[in-house]
Design an enzyme around this catalytic site. Structure first.
Site, short mmCIF file in Angstrom:
data_model
loop_
_atom_site.label_atom_id
_atom_site.label_comp_id
_atom_site.label_asym_id
_atom_site.label_seq_id
_atom_site.Cartn_x
_atom_site.Cartn_y
_atom_site.Cartn_z
N PRO A 1 -14.45 90.63 -19.44
CA PRO A 1 -13.56 89.29 -19.78
C PRO A 1 -14.23 88.23 -20.14
O PRO A 1 -13.80 87.35 -20.62
CB PRO A 1 -12.65 89.50 -18.48
CG PRO A 1 -12.75 90.70 -18.21
CD PRO A 1 -13.81 91.43 -18.49
N GLY B 1 2.98 85.78 -54.37
CA GLY B 1 3.97 85.89 -53.31
C GLY B 1 4.08 87.55 -52.83
O GLY B 1 4.50 87.83 -51.62
N SER C 1 -20.30 87.17 -36.49
CA SER C 1 -20.93 86.81 -37.70
C SER C 1 -22.18 85.75 -37.16
O SER C 1 -23.02 85.90 -37.60
CB SER C 1 -20.17 86.24 -38.79
OG SER C 1 -19.42 87.22 -39.40
N GLU D 1 -23.95 101.03 -34.70
CA GLU D 1 -22.85 100.75 -34.88
C GLU D 1 -22.61 99.63 -35.80
O GLU D 1 -21.46 99.71 -36.64
CB GLU D 1 -22.21 100.00 -33.67
CG GLU D 1 -20.70 99.61 -33.56
CD GLU D 1 -20.31 98.74 -32.49
OE1 GLU D 1 -19.03 98.49 -32.46
OE2 GLU D 1 -21.18 98.06 -31.83
#
Length: 377
Positions: free
Chosen positions: A125, A334, A360, A236
């Site tokens: 966290p 749209g 990034s 990864e």
């Protein structure tokens, strides 16, 4: 770089993805659903342990092969690709790369077959980019380690049975990794998180309250978790770039098909130069990102320093996937903004690629540090 085995792998996974995943991709996204049956079918292909030797039920492929699988899954359903990454790389590849023979024989066959699903618990966290600052602790008492702490944003957290968990075992940089089973006393899964994108890839908190882990489930050597983590993150970042490539590929395919069909002023919009520019840019970005990612995958097999290339392909592929998705929405107008078309999902999914596996910003810091330390090579 690409062998006949790689080409056959792509053909096989493309066929599987079109038949078994693509028809359900929109439903997976809208319902935040997880289809365990898809993973069992992936297991039947031998791809749940794509980088693991066949003796354990794996696919016996290299990092490039794993990246190709991510790319093909990402092209049709990035949520499925992300959960696949968490299982096949963060758990299974990690376990094979760092485990002893007893651990491999005990855990890999069920993970490779799909009988069990895997995940990795690193982020906490209060500690995301600062992974070294993790607070989860492991204290040795007799023949057990007692783990206490919380993990956050854990992909597959609600569906996995086998976890690789990182915990502090001593001083600041003394971190170790452990194989934790869902049924271990003191282990529980917290709230499932509702996300902007990757909605079909379940994400949750993990809670360890004096979780008892047998001493034989120490993965690798004591206090060697950080080097293990670094190597796993390099792999990864290369393989997750495959998901970005798949999203960018899908965005370009949908944009090209729509631009050929859609007419304005009695003319297909592909004839308009500004639409042509967007399509040309999307194509150029995709080819450049794919070349960079495949080169990083090739480099992973050489034993040479990998972190700069892994971060480079990760940051570039992620950002072009987001931009390609934005272009796709613009080309579709749209319709692109509506859920009747897939391009709005591509954008929501692509944005995570700039955050997960290291933001990034962090990738650029890694690249700069590697250049400062090693120079150009």
């Amino acid at each position: 770089m690409m062998t006949k085995e790689h080409e056959l792998l792509r053909e096989t996974v493309r066929h599987f993805s079109e038949k078994e995943i693509k028809p359900f991709a929109r439903e997976i996204d809208e319902t935040e659903g997880f289809r365990s049956e898809i993973f069992k079918k992936i297991g039947e292909l031998g791809l749940l342990g794509v980088t693991v030797p066949s003796q354990y039920g794996g696919g016996d492929m290299d990092v490039l092969g794993a990246t190709i699988v991510m790319e093909e899954f990402g092209r049709v359903c990035a949520s499925t690709a992300l959960s696949y990454l968490a299982h096949s790389i963060l758990c299974v590849h990690n376990l094979h790369a760092n485990g002893n023979e007893f651990q491999k024989k005990k855990y890999l066959p069920d993970l490779c077959s799909g009988k069990k699903l895997g995940a990795m618990g690193m982020t906490e966290p209060g500690y995301g980019s600062d992974a070294i600052g993790l607070e989860t602790k492991a204290i040795k008492e007799g023949k057990f380690y007692h783990l206490t702490g919380r993990k956050m944003f854990i992909t597959n957290g609600t569906v996995a049975q086998t976890f690789v968990i990182y915990a502090r075992t001593g001083k600041e940089r003394e971190v170790s990794s452990f194989i934790v089973e869902k049924d271990f006393p003191g282990f529980s899964v917290g709230k499932k998180l509702s996300k902007l994108g990757m909605r079909g890839s379940p994400t949750s908190e993990l809670i360890l309250e004096d979780c008892r882990v047998p001493e034989e489930n120490l993965l690798g050597k004591l206090h060697q978790g950080l080097p293990q983590m670094k190597k796993t993150l390099d792999v990864e970042r290369i393989t997750i770039s495959g998901i970005s490539l798949g999203i960018a590929q899908a965005a370009l395919e949908d944009s090209l098909a729509y631009a050929k069909d859609r007419k304005q002023f009695k003319t297909p919009i592909i004839e308009f130069q500004l639409v042509q520019k967007m399509l040309a840019d999307m194509y150029t970005w995709l080819q450049a990102a794919r070349t960079l990612t495949y080169e990083a995958a090739r480099l992973s097999a050489t034993g040479k320093p990998l972190s700069a290339m892994a971060s480079a392909c990760k940051v570039f592929s992620a950002e072009i996937a987001t931009q390609a998705s934005l272009h796709a929405i613009q080309i579709l107008g749209g319709y692109g903004y509506c859920k009747d078309y897939n391009v709005e999902r591509y954008l929501r999914d692509a944005k995570l690629m700039e955050i997960g596996a290291g933001t990034s910003e962090v990738q650029r810091i890694i690249i700069a540090k590697e250049l400062s330390k090693l120079g150009l090579h």
